[in-house]
Write an enzyme that holds these catalytic residues in place. Structure first.
Site, PDB file in Angstrom:
ATOM      1  N   GLY A   3       0.803  -1.212   0.000  1.00 16.37           N
ATOM      2  CA  GLY A   3       0.000   0.000   0.000  1.00 16.37           C
ATOM      3  C   GLY A   3       0.833   1.257   0.000  1.00 16.37           C
ATOM      4  O   GLY A   3       0.294   2.358   0.100  1.00 16.37           O
ATOM      5  N   ALA A  36      -2.394  -1.426  -4.507  1.00 13.08           N
ATOM      6  CA  ALA A  36      -3.420  -0.396  -4.662  1.00 13.08           C
ATOM      7  C   ALA A  36      -2.889   0.896  -4.067  1.00 13.08           C
ATOM      8  O   ALA A  36      -2.167   0.879  -3.066  1.00 13.08           O
ATOM      9  CB  ALA A  36      -4.721  -0.797  -3.965  1.00 13.08           C
ATOM     10  N   SER A  37      -3.213   2.008  -4.693  1.00 11.44           N
ATOM     11  CA  SER A  37      -2.832   3.301  -4.123  1.00 11.44           C
ATOM     12  C   SER A  37      -3.677   3.606  -2.896  1.00 11.44           C
ATOM     13  O   SER A  37      -3.306   4.437  -2.065  1.00 11.44           O
ATOM     14  CB  SER A  37      -3.001   4.408  -5.161  1.00 11.44           C
ATOM     15  N   ASN A  38      -4.809   2.904  -2.767  1.00  9.76           N
ATOM     16  CA  ASN A  38      -5.693   3.101  -1.622  1.00  9.76           C
ATOM     17  C   ASN A  38      -6.535   1.840  -1.445  1.00  9.76           C
ATOM     18  O   ASN A  38      -7.172   1.392  -2.403  1.00  9.76           O
ATOM     19  CB  ASN A  38      -6.588   4.320  -1.853  1.00  9.76           C
ATOM     20  N   HIS A  78      -4.047  15.810   3.047  1.00  9.48           N
ATOM     21  CA  HIS A  78      -3.587  14.740   3.923  1.00  9.48           C
ATOM     22  C   HIS A  78      -2.851  15.331   5.128  1.00  9.48           C
ATOM     23  O   HIS A  78      -2.529  16.519   5.143  1.00  9.48           O
ATOM     24  CB  HIS A  78      -2.652  13.779   3.174  1.00  9.48           C
ATOM     25  N   HIS A  79      -2.565  14.482   6.097  1.00  9.58           N
ATOM     26  CA  HIS A  79      -1.808  14.883   7.278  1.00  9.58           C
ATOM     27  C   HIS A  79      -0.364  15.239   6.898  1.00  9.58           C
ATOM     28  O   HIS A  79       0.143  14.833   5.849  1.00  9.58           O
ATOM     29  CB  HIS A  79      -1.817  13.757   8.311  1.00  9.58           C
ATOM     30  N   LYS A 115       2.501  12.685   5.707  1.00  8.87           N
ATOM     31  CA  LYS A 115       2.492  12.001   4.409  1.00  8.87           C
ATOM     32  C   LYS A 115       3.682  12.464   3.588  1.00  8.87           C
ATOM     33  O   LYS A 115       3.908  13.657   3.398  1.00  8.87           O
ATOM     34  CB  LYS A 115       1.186  12.267   3.660  1.00  8.87           C
ATOM     35  N   GLY A 161      -0.928   9.026  -3.854  1.00 11.52           N
ATOM     36  CA  GLY A 161      -1.122   7.971  -4.841  1.00 11.52           C
ATOM     37  C   GLY A 161      -2.569   7.863  -5.279  1.00 11.52           C
ATOM     38  O   GLY A 161      -2.864   7.583  -6.447  1.00 11.52           O
ATOM     39  N   THR A 162      -3.486   8.101  -4.354  1.00  9.92           N
ATOM     40  CA  THR A 162      -4.910   8.083  -4.687  1.00  9.92           C
ATOM     41  C   THR A 162      -5.244   9.184  -5.687  1.00  9.92           C
ATOM     42  O   THR A 162      -5.983   8.969  -6.654  1.00  9.92           O
ATOM     43  CB  THR A 162      -5.754   8.250  -3.413  1.00  9.92           C
TER      44      THR A 162
END
Length: 238
Positions: free
Chosen positions: A75, A100-102, A135-136, A139, A145-146
């Site tokens: 991931g 998967a990116s997410n 995002h936080h 990251k 990536g999503t």
């Protein structure tokens, strides 16, 4: 099922909690302090490895798992320039890689919605599409990536956009992705189609890491016994 966790940060701990709650066993935990423990003797105890580290270590970890013959669910994002190499090596080793990116079930349904909306909107050039992701601050990669997955889906379905850029843009052929890093946001992704008369927006907002971790465990349950390279569309049957 016996699981090896490669990466034992916040996501690794969330995965551990869900896996244990479903009756699985964590037989190996790899972090920066014990990376050398990712070896044949230790990994042989696992039915599957779940890799959540970062862009600088993910590729090596994936290749090591494939070399040692353990199915790997990855991931980590920010390493996809090496994905084709990992895919080829997986096929050479007759191994198993789920990427998967997410891993959130909600996000993967959002991917399907994004693809469908992009296909509908390509016939209406008065609408300009743009993206935002939040995002936080921990990251490590931007855009997420999503966000890249969402952008590539739009590019594939909207010929007016030729490439994405990680900044605001006035160039018609460019798809803008604006990235923000704000604590404690687990992840928000917004796709906006704007025209002179109205806007159309779709938004996915994660409230915590449970969705990501739960999907990763679901992928780990899917992987044993499979051969090849898979994504969450395969896991979820989409």
């Amino acid at each position: 099922m016996n699981i090896a966790l490669i990466g034992y940060g916040k996501m690794g701990r969330a995965i551990e909690e869900i896996a244990l709650g479903k009756g699985h066993h964590i037989v190996l935990k790899i972090d920066v302090d014990n990376a050398a423990d990712l070896n044949k003797e230790n990994i042989s105890k696992a039915d599957v490895a779940i890799e959540f580290t970062g862009p600088h270590s993910a590729f090596a970890n994936v290749m090591k798992c494939l070399e040692l013959g353990v199915p790997v669910v990855c991931g980590s994002t920010g390493w996809l320039e090496h994905f084709e190499d990992a895919k080829k090596y997986c096929e050479q080793q007759n191994g198993t890689l789920v990427y998967a990116s997410n891993y959130s079930i909600g996000v993967n349904l959002f991917f399907e919605l994004n693809t469908r909306l992009a296909a509908l909107m390509k016939d209406y050039p008065s609408y300009n599409v743009s993206m935002e992701e939040i995002h936080h601050t921990q990251k490590k990669d931007a855009p997420s990536g999503t966000a890249i997955t969402l952008a590539e889906q739009i590019l594939l379905n909207n010929p007016a956009k030729k490439r994405w850029v990680n900044q605001p843009t006035d160039i018609a052929e460019e798809l803008s992705i604006v990235s923000e890093r704000i604590d404690p946001a687990p992840g928000t992704h917004k796709i906006k189609y704007s025209s002179m008369v109205d806007d159309i927006e779709i938004i996915h907002t994660a409230h915590n890491r449970i969705g990501f971790a739960g999907g990763a465990v679901l992928a780990a349950e899917f992987a044993p016994g499979k051969k090849g390279v898979f994504g969450m569309k395969d896991v979820l049957g989409l």
